[in-house]
Motif scaffolding. Structure first.
Motif, PDB file in Angstrom:
ATOM      1  N   THR A   5       0.859  -1.193   0.000  1.00  0.00           N
ATOM      2  CA  THR A   5       0.000   0.000   0.000  1.00  0.00           C
ATOM      3  C   THR A   5       0.890   1.236   0.000  1.00  0.00           C
ATOM      4  N   LEU A   6       0.575   2.156  -0.903  1.00  0.00           N
ATOM      5  CA  LEU A   6       1.308   3.422  -0.962  1.00  0.00           C
ATOM      6  C   LEU A   6       0.380   4.531  -0.490  1.00  0.00           C
ATOM      7  N   TYR A   7       0.766   5.173   0.599  1.00  0.00           N
ATOM      8  CA  TYR A   7       0.059   6.360   1.074  1.00  0.00           C
ATOM      9  C   TYR A   7       0.699   7.552   0.373  1.00  0.00           C
ATOM     10  N   GLY A   8      -0.089   8.270  -0.404  1.00  0.00           N
ATOM     11  CA  GLY A   8       0.480   9.377  -1.174  1.00  0.00           C
ATOM     12  C   GLY A   8      -0.577  10.410  -1.472  1.00  0.00           C
ATOM     13  N   TYR A   9      -0.277  11.227  -2.443  1.00  0.00           N
ATOM     14  CA  TYR A   9      -1.193  12.287  -2.867  1.00  0.00           C
ATOM     15  C   TYR A   9      -0.864  12.553  -4.325  1.00  0.00           C
ATOM     16  N   TRP A  10      -1.902  12.808  -5.127  1.00  0.00           N
ATOM     17  CA  TRP A  10      -1.670  12.880  -6.568  1.00  0.00           C
ATOM     18  C   TRP A  10      -0.587  13.866  -6.957  1.00  0.00           C
ATOM     19  N   ARG A  11      -0.536  15.012  -6.243  1.00  0.00           N
ATOM     20  CA  ARG A  11       0.427  16.046  -6.619  1.00  0.00           C
ATOM     21  C   ARG A  11       1.747  15.953  -5.853  1.00  0.00           C
ATOM     22  N   SER A  12       1.879  14.965  -4.991  1.00  0.00           N
ATOM     23  CA  SER A  12       3.143  14.820  -4.258  1.00  0.00           C
ATOM     24  C   SER A  12       4.215  14.277  -5.196  1.00  0.00           C
ATOM     25  N   SER A  13       5.279  15.056  -5.386  1.00  0.00           N
ATOM     26  CA  SER A  13       6.311  14.580  -6.308  1.00  0.00           C
ATOM     27  C   SER A  13       7.122  13.453  -5.702  1.00  0.00           C
ATOM     28  N   ALA A  14       7.221  13.399  -4.369  1.00  0.00           N
ATOM     29  CA  ALA A  14       7.944  12.281  -3.750  1.00  0.00           C
ATOM     30  C   ALA A  14       7.141  10.979  -3.928  1.00  0.00           C
ATOM     31  N   ALA A  15       5.816  11.062  -3.795  1.00  0.00           N
ATOM     32  CA  ALA A  15       4.977   9.873  -4.044  1.00  0.00           C
ATOM     33  C   ALA A  15       5.010   9.494  -5.529  1.00  0.00           C
ATOM     34  N   TYR A  16       5.073  10.501  -6.387  1.00  0.00           N
ATOM     35  CA  TYR A  16       5.145  10.298  -7.848  1.00  0.00           C
ATOM     36  C   TYR A  16       6.390   9.458  -8.188  1.00  0.00           C
ATOM     37  N   ARG A  17       7.512   9.766  -7.520  1.00  0.00           N
ATOM     38  CA  ARG A  17       8.737   8.954  -7.749  1.00  0.00           C
ATOM     39  C   ARG A  17       8.468   7.486  -7.447  1.00  0.00           C
ATOM     40  N   GLN A  69      10.308   8.200   3.215  1.00  0.00           N
ATOM     41  CA  GLN A  69      11.441   8.663   2.387  1.00  0.00           C
ATOM     42  C   GLN A  69      11.450   7.916   1.051  1.00  0.00           C
ATOM     43  N   SER A  70      11.084   8.640   0.003  1.00  0.00           N
ATOM     44  CA  SER A  70      10.942   8.004  -1.314  1.00  0.00           C
ATOM     45  C   SER A  70      12.217   7.279  -1.766  1.00  0.00           C
ATOM     46  N   LEU A  71      13.391   7.868  -1.489  1.00  0.00           N
ATOM     47  CA  LEU A  71      14.614   7.210  -1.972  1.00  0.00           C
ATOM     48  C   LEU A  71      14.891   5.921  -1.198  1.00  0.00           C
ATOM     49  N   VAL A 168      13.563   8.838 -12.561  1.00  0.00           N
ATOM     50  CA  VAL A 168      12.420   8.708 -11.648  1.00  0.00           C
ATOM     51  C   VAL A 168      12.236   9.994 -10.832  1.00  0.00           C
ATOM     52  N   CYS A 169      13.352  10.663 -10.526  1.00  0.00           N
ATOM     53  CA  CYS A 169      13.280  11.932  -9.781  1.00  0.00           C
ATOM     54  C   CYS A 169      13.048  13.127 -10.704  1.00  0.00           C
ATOM     55  N   LEU A 170      13.575  13.044 -11.925  1.00  0.00           N
ATOM     56  CA  LEU A 170      13.507  14.208 -12.817  1.00  0.00           C
ATOM     57  C   LEU A 170      12.073  14.538 -13.253  1.00  0.00           C
TER      58      LEU A 170
END
Ligand code: GSH
Length: 218
Positions: A5-17, A69-71, A168-170
């Motif tokens: 399960t990924l807790y995130g938010y559509w506009r979160s760039s860390a979750a996007y990674r 921490q996405s990384l 993935v970060c860019l």
């Protein structure tokens, strides 16, 4: 369906990674949306603070593993699901990839985080225009040096012709730049690589506007 399960938010760039990495690896996962704005931000709720006392997304839960921490999450995924690696094993590229990814995730992204912008408004009396200038400035500073580095390292993607953690970060960072109207014309390599990456399904399916919790203009 996996147990992830990924807790995130559509506009979160860390979750996007993390979404991109999960897609590239072909890992199925469920998403739980933590709305970062509604009701003062669900990241500050007692329930979410149990998951991550830092009050930031993303958080990934895989069975008894819970990570923020996405990384670090992507590092964990590389170890658990090594068929497709985000950080190559080879010494020549391994540390270069980590350094370039950190140029984005550690040196650019945190300065423009929501809580920083909120602090500038509430304590620094920054107007919306000053906040936009702040946002644009730190991306431009970061992209100027990144562009020079990518001139040397890039092929089809940021480091040669294989997709890595840098890509993935860019792409999420470019999304943020576009959202805040950063002029990307001085960064042709960043633009070219991003355009190639956006054609890949793992990237386009991870894009903010493709997420179930996206709020799109009517
Ligand atoms: N270094 C962290 C950054 C996490 C982060 O800054 N998340 C942002 C969204 S991209 C957040 O949750 N912001 C909420 C806030 O600032 O209140 C990571 O890579 O996961």
């Amino acid at each position: 369906m996996s147990d992830i399960t990924l807790y995130g938010y559509w506009r979160s760039s860390a979750a996007y990674r993390v979404r991109i990495a999960l897609n590239l690896k072909g890992i199925e996962y469920q998403q739980k949306s933590i709305h970062l704005i509604k009701d003062g931000g669900e990241q500050h709720s007692d329930a979410f603070k149990q998951l991550n006392p830092s009050e930031l997304v993303p958080v990934l839960v895989d069975g008894d593993i819970r990570l923020n921490q996405s990384l670090a999450i992507i590092d964990y995924l590389d170890e658990q699901y090594p068929d497709v690696l985000m950080v190559p094993k080879e010494r020549e590229t391994r540390y270069l990839v980590k350094a370039l990814a950190q140029d984005i995730a550690v040196d650019i992204h945190p300065l423009n985080n929501l809580r920083v912008l909120q602090f500038l408004s509430s304590h620094g009396s920054f107007s919306d225009e000053m906040k936009n200038q702040w946002y644009q400035h730190w991306i431009e500073v970061g992209f100027q040096s990144l562009e020079k580095k990518l001139e040397r390292t890039s092929g089809k993607y940021c480091v040669g012709d294989n997709i890595t953690l840098v890509d993935v970060c860019l792409v999420p960072q470019v999304y943020n730049a576009e959202r805040f109207n950063v002029d990307l014309s001085p960064f042709p390599v960043i633009r070219k690589v991003t355009a190639s990456l956006r054609e890949i399904a793992a990237f386009s399916q991870a894009a903010p506007e493709a997420q179930p919790d996206a709020v799109l203009p009517k």
